[in-house]
Design a protein around this motif. Structure first.
Motif, PDB file in Angstrom:
ATOM      1  N   SER A 163      49.378  19.073  28.646  1.00  0.00           N
ATOM      2  CA  SER A 163      49.991  18.036  27.805  1.00  0.00           C
ATOM      3  C   SER A 163      51.297  18.525  27.171  1.00  0.00           C
ATOM      4  N   HIS A 164      51.542  19.828  27.182  1.00  0.00           N
ATOM      5  CA  HIS A 164      52.827  20.349  26.686  1.00  0.00           C
ATOM      6  C   HIS A 164      53.993  19.841  27.535  1.00  0.00           C
ATOM      7  N   MET A 165      53.732  19.578  28.824  1.00  0.00           N
ATOM      8  CA  MET A 165      54.793  19.001  29.664  1.00  0.00           C
ATOM      9  C   MET A 165      55.237  17.665  29.080  1.00  0.00           C
ATOM     10  N   ALA A 166      54.242  16.829  28.745  1.00  0.00           N
ATOM     11  CA  ALA A 166      54.572  15.514  28.201  1.00  0.00           C
ATOM     12  C   ALA A 166      55.256  15.651  26.842  1.00  0.00           C
ATOM     13  N   TYR A 167      54.833  16.647  26.054  1.00  0.00           N
ATOM     14  CA  TYR A 167      55.428  16.771  24.721  1.00  0.00           C
ATOM     15  C   TYR A 167      56.898  17.163  24.787  1.00  0.00           C
ATOM     16  N   LEU A 168      57.283  17.852  25.875  1.00  0.00           N
ATOM     17  CA  LEU A 168      58.710  18.171  26.034  1.00  0.00           C
ATOM     18  C   LEU A 168      59.560  16.898  26.052  1.00  0.00           C
ATOM     19  N   LEU A 169      58.946  15.792  26.512  1.00  0.00           N
ATOM     20  CA  LEU A 169      59.696  14.534  26.627  1.00  0.00           C
ATOM     21  C   LEU A 169      59.878  13.814  25.300  1.00  0.00           C
ATOM     22  N   VAL A 170      59.096  14.182  24.287  1.00  0.00           N
ATOM     23  CA  VAL A 170      59.221  13.455  23.029  1.00  0.00           C
ATOM     24  C   VAL A 170      59.920  14.288  21.950  1.00  0.00           C
ATOM     25  N   LEU A 171      60.372  15.483  22.318  1.00  0.00           N
ATOM     26  CA  LEU A 171      61.149  16.273  21.367  1.00  0.00           C
ATOM     27  C   LEU A 171      62.455  15.551  21.066  1.00  0.00           C
ATOM     28  N   PRO A 172      62.999  15.730  19.836  1.00  0.00           N
ATOM     29  CA  PRO A 172      64.218  14.980  19.466  1.00  0.00           C
ATOM     30  C   PRO A 172      65.369  15.206  20.451  1.00  0.00           C
ATOM     31  N   GLU A 173      65.892  14.091  20.934  1.00  0.00           N
ATOM     32  CA  GLU A 173      66.913  14.126  21.968  1.00  0.00           C
ATOM     33  C   GLU A 173      68.215  14.761  21.465  1.00  0.00           C
ATOM     34  N   ALA A 174      68.491  14.549  20.167  1.00  0.00           N
ATOM     35  CA  ALA A 174      69.768  14.999  19.610  1.00  0.00           C
ATOM     36  C   ALA A 174      69.942  16.510  19.698  1.00  0.00           C
ATOM     37  N   LYS A 175      68.808  17.252  19.731  1.00  0.00           N
ATOM     38  CA  LYS A 175      68.892  18.713  19.788  1.00  0.00           C
ATOM     39  C   LYS A 175      69.298  19.214  21.172  1.00  0.00           C
ATOM     40  N   ASN A 176      69.230  18.341  22.174  1.00  0.00           N
ATOM     41  CA  ASN A 176      69.538  18.753  23.535  1.00  0.00           C
ATOM     42  C   ASN A 176      70.503  17.756  24.186  1.00  0.00           C
ATOM     43  N   PRO A 177      71.756  17.722  23.685  1.00  0.00           N
ATOM     44  CA  PRO A 177      72.696  16.701  24.182  1.00  0.00           C
ATOM     45  C   PRO A 177      72.977  16.816  25.679  1.00  0.00           C
ATOM     46  N   VAL A 178      73.003  18.042  26.242  1.00  0.00           N
ATOM     47  CA  VAL A 178      73.334  18.149  27.668  1.00  0.00           C
ATOM     48  C   VAL A 178      72.192  17.692  28.564  1.00  0.00           C
ATOM     49  N   GLY A 179      70.956  17.917  28.126  1.00  0.00           N
ATOM     50  CA  GLY A 179      69.826  17.604  28.999  1.00  0.00           C
ATOM     51  C   GLY A 179      69.162  16.281  28.693  1.00  0.00           C
ATOM     52  N   GLY A 180      69.435  15.721  27.488  1.00  0.00           N
ATOM     53  CA  GLY A 180      68.779  14.469  27.116  1.00  0.00           C
ATOM     54  C   GLY A 180      67.273  14.666  26.995  1.00  0.00           C
ATOM     55  N   VAL A 181      66.519  13.550  27.091  1.00  0.00           N
ATOM     56  CA  VAL A 181      65.063  13.640  26.937  1.00  0.00           C
ATOM     57  C   VAL A 181      64.402  14.454  28.031  1.00  0.00           C
ATOM     58  N   ALA A 182      64.886  14.318  29.259  1.00  0.00           N
ATOM     59  CA  ALA A 182      64.140  14.863  30.398  1.00  0.00           C
ATOM     60  C   ALA A 182      64.562  16.271  30.806  1.00  0.00           C
ATOM     61  N   GLY A 183      65.698  16.766  30.239  1.00  0.00           N
ATOM     62  CA  GLY A 183      66.257  18.029  30.697  1.00  0.00           C
ATOM     63  C   GLY A 183      65.287  19.190  30.688  1.00  0.00           C
ATOM     64  N   LEU A 303      53.741  28.050  27.259  1.00  0.00           N
ATOM     65  CA  LEU A 303      54.556  29.210  26.863  1.00  0.00           C
ATOM     66  C   LEU A 303      56.036  28.849  26.775  1.00  0.00           C
ATOM     67  N   PHE A 304      56.536  28.119  27.770  1.00  0.00           N
ATOM     68  CA  PHE A 304      57.938  27.710  27.722  1.00  0.00           C
ATOM     69  C   PHE A 304      58.175  26.751  26.556  1.00  0.00           C
ATOM     70  N   PHE A 305      57.223  25.821  26.356  1.00  0.00           N
ATOM     71  CA  PHE A 305      57.351  24.871  25.255  1.00  0.00           C
ATOM     72  C   PHE A 305      57.534  25.592  23.924  1.00  0.00           C
ATOM     73  N   HIS A 306      56.643  26.541  23.639  1.00  0.00           N
ATOM     74  CA  HIS A 306      56.716  27.194  22.324  1.00  0.00           C
ATOM     75  C   HIS A 306      57.924  28.131  22.213  1.00  0.00           C
ATOM     76  N   PHE A 307      58.360  28.667  23.329  1.00  0.00           N
ATOM     77  CA  PHE A 307      59.588  29.467  23.350  1.00  0.00           C
ATOM     78  C   PHE A 307      60.776  28.615  22.900  1.00  0.00           C
ATOM     79  N   VAL A 308      60.922  27.462  23.520  1.00  0.00           N
ATOM     80  CA  VAL A 308      62.038  26.567  23.180  1.00  0.00           C
ATOM     81  C   VAL A 308      61.861  25.994  21.781  1.00  0.00           C
ATOM     82  N   TYR A 309      60.617  25.640  21.457  1.00  0.00           N
ATOM     83  CA  TYR A 309      60.347  25.005  20.178  1.00  0.00           C
ATOM     84  C   TYR A 309      60.702  25.955  19.030  1.00  0.00           C
TER      85      TYR A 309
END
Lengths: 313, 213
Positions: A163-183, A303-309
């Motif tokens: 479910s961490h994959m799905a949570y990557l999609l709901v992280l605030p978009e503004a923090k990742n302007p180059v990748g947007g929601v799906a990056g 692991l990647f989720f919490h690294f980025v988070y």
């Protein structure tokens, strides 16, 4: 947020994936033509299934949050069902299994709600406490520890982790302007799969010394090192167009995905060895079961989720 | 019409999405013309899972044979069993009395129906085939041109065991055997059928444990 209009880099990433698949299809077709005496059935099947996987992944990304969450919820459901079909379960636990299944929609509801606190404790804490309670109410003590241990581990791996994959999609978009929601999600899934494939190719080409022969005969030292290095290079190369990661962070992310992907792979292998099966299922022709394909992601996603988070959110 | 929709909209999605079924040798199933299908019986889902293996356009012609004393006891269940599931009822209590019990079954076979039988008589131990009753041989003796196809299910006993009312999702496996023909002798025929069923059961065991390398 606007899901339909991805930044250009995301469009390019999606196109690249389609391009790679088209290349794989062409190569497999060419092999069939050039070496008709060899049997390429499994390769063809594998590539065809890859098209399906990428199509489902695209559907998960292209529309809106509700559809994304549904797709990942169904993937978790299939993975958990596959897991439960493999492991020995006690007859007495029939109702408990239903409770465990119910955790899937609930977990994905937290994702859809973007309720981080609940998302992160629901399965590790609440389900950890609720499931044994339900078992105790039934009262069968023979094999209790084994039953609750296998059930909760499965839920953690197939539902909480994924479910961490799905949570990557709901992280605030503004923090990742180059990748947007799906990056970030594309980055994670792309690198995990490339890592799988390149560890396999490096291993086939140069591999000699087995890295973990008791669990998997196919894994070699050369495959592992070559794979991780490939993943690190690609991670550094792609990061500026899909993620907010700096160069050093991207190198660390690549190493993390390479290493964790390997561990996820052999962990599911150990599970299959223990149960005496070759594949976890047969839902994906040419690949085996859904867990055979998602094995690396069960480790790389959280692991990647919490690294980025930790670094950016 | 209701029956057609029931299988299209309820049974097929239930079996393929909630459960998920993996069939070996689906092509061996005879879908048109009179035929008998014989399967192990672990749960109420068996009949529905078997029905879902048939193409939607063949469903009208396929009927599970089920116990009258279980399914025809109350009015709603009777209506549902006869009109929606489409069972052919058979009276277990009168089984000793011979020909009359099989009247409906033989009539259906003469209409070119495909009939599903669970010759263990009742839902047995999960993933095991109990001893098959001889009734099936009596039927084939009377209609020797009808082929009998054995099917073994693995996993349904886990999904909806006897006594439970809510099903838990599990992947299930179905193994279709080769169609058998009546050889002229009851004992020989039952021996052949039992042997084929054991072979399928063994195949299921092996499929559940294909060790690596």
């Amino acid at each position: 947020m606007n899901w339909q209009h991805f930044p250009n880099s995301v469009n390019i990433a999606l196109m690249t994936m389609l391009g790679l698949l088209a290349l794989a299809s062409t190569v497999s077709l060419a092999l069939v033509k050039l070496k008709p005496q060899k049997d390429y059935c499994e390769l063809r099947q594998r590539v065809r299934t890859w098209w399906w996987i990428v199509s489902v992944f695209a559907v998960a990304l292209l529309f809106n949050r509700t559809i994304s969450v549904w797709v990942f919820g169904i993937v978790s459901f299939l993975a958990f069902k596959e897991y439960l079909s493999l492991i020995p379960t006690r007859r007495a636990d029939h109702r408990v299994l239903l409770w465990a299944y119910l955790a899937i929609p609930v977990q994905y509801y937290w994702v859809w709600q973007n309720w981080y606190g609940m998302f992160i404790i629901f399965i590790p804490v609440y389900m950890l406490l609720i499931l044994p309670m339900r078992m105790v109410l039934i009262g069968e003590t023979q094999g209790f520890l084994r039953a609750i241990g296998t059930l909760h581990w499965g839920l953690m791996i197939t539902v909480f982790s994924l479910s961490h994959m799905a949570y990557l999609l709901v992280l605030p978009e503004a923090k990742n302007p180059v990748g947007g929601v799906a990056g970030l999600l594309i980055y994670l899934v792309f690198l995990t799969e490339i890592n799988d494939v390149s560890q396999y190719i490096w291993g086939k080409t140069f591999g000699k010394r087995k890295i973990i022969p008791k669990v998997s005969l196919g894994k070699t030292v050369a495959g592992f090192i070559g794979g991780v290095l490939t993943t690190v290079c690609l991670a550094a190369l792609v990061a500026p167009s899909l993620t907010p990661l700096s160069l050093y962070e991207a190198i660390a992310a690549g190493a993390l995905i390479g290493l964790a992907g390997f561990i996820g792979d052999v962990t599911i292998s150990a599970l299959k060895r223990d149960l005496g099966v070759k594949d976890s299922g047969s839902i994906l022709p040419g690949h085996g079961g859904i867990l055979d394909r998602l094995d690396s992601l069960t480790y790389t996603a959280p692991l990647f989720f919490h690294f980025v988070y930790y670094l950016h959110y | 019409m209701l029956r057609y929709l029931f299988y299209l909209l309820v049974v097929k999605p239930l079996v393929s999405i909630v459960l998920g079924i993996n069939v070996r040798h689906r092509e061996r199933l005879i879908t048109h013309g009179s035929a008998l299908i014989v399967a192990n019986h672990n749960s109420h889902l068996d009949a529905l899972a078997l029905m879902s293996l048939f193409p939607q356009n063949a469903i009208a012609n396929v009927h599970p044979v089920a116990a009258a004393d279980y399914f025809l006891t109350n009015r709603f269940l009777k209506w549902f069993a006869l009109n929606i599931i489409g069972i052919i009822p058979i009276n277990r209590n009168e089984a000793a009395s011979g020909r009359d019990v099989l009247k409906l079954v033989l009539a259906a076979l003469d209409r070119n129906a495909v009939l599903i039988f669970f010759p263990e008589g009742t839902r047995g131990e999960p993933e095991n085939m109990g001893r098959m009753k001889n009734g099936i041989a009596s039927i084939v003796a009377m209609r020797p041109q009808v082929p009998v196809t054995p099917v073994f299910f693995y996993g349904l006993g886990k999904s909806l065991p006897k006594g439970e009312i809510v099903l838990a999702p599990f992947f299930i496996d179905a193994f279709v055997g080769k169609p058998l023909l009546w050889g002229g002798n009851k004992q020989d025929f039952m021996a052949k059928l039992n042997a084929e069923m054991s072979a399928l059961q063994e195949q299921a065991r092996q499929a559940a444990a294909r060790t690596e390398d």
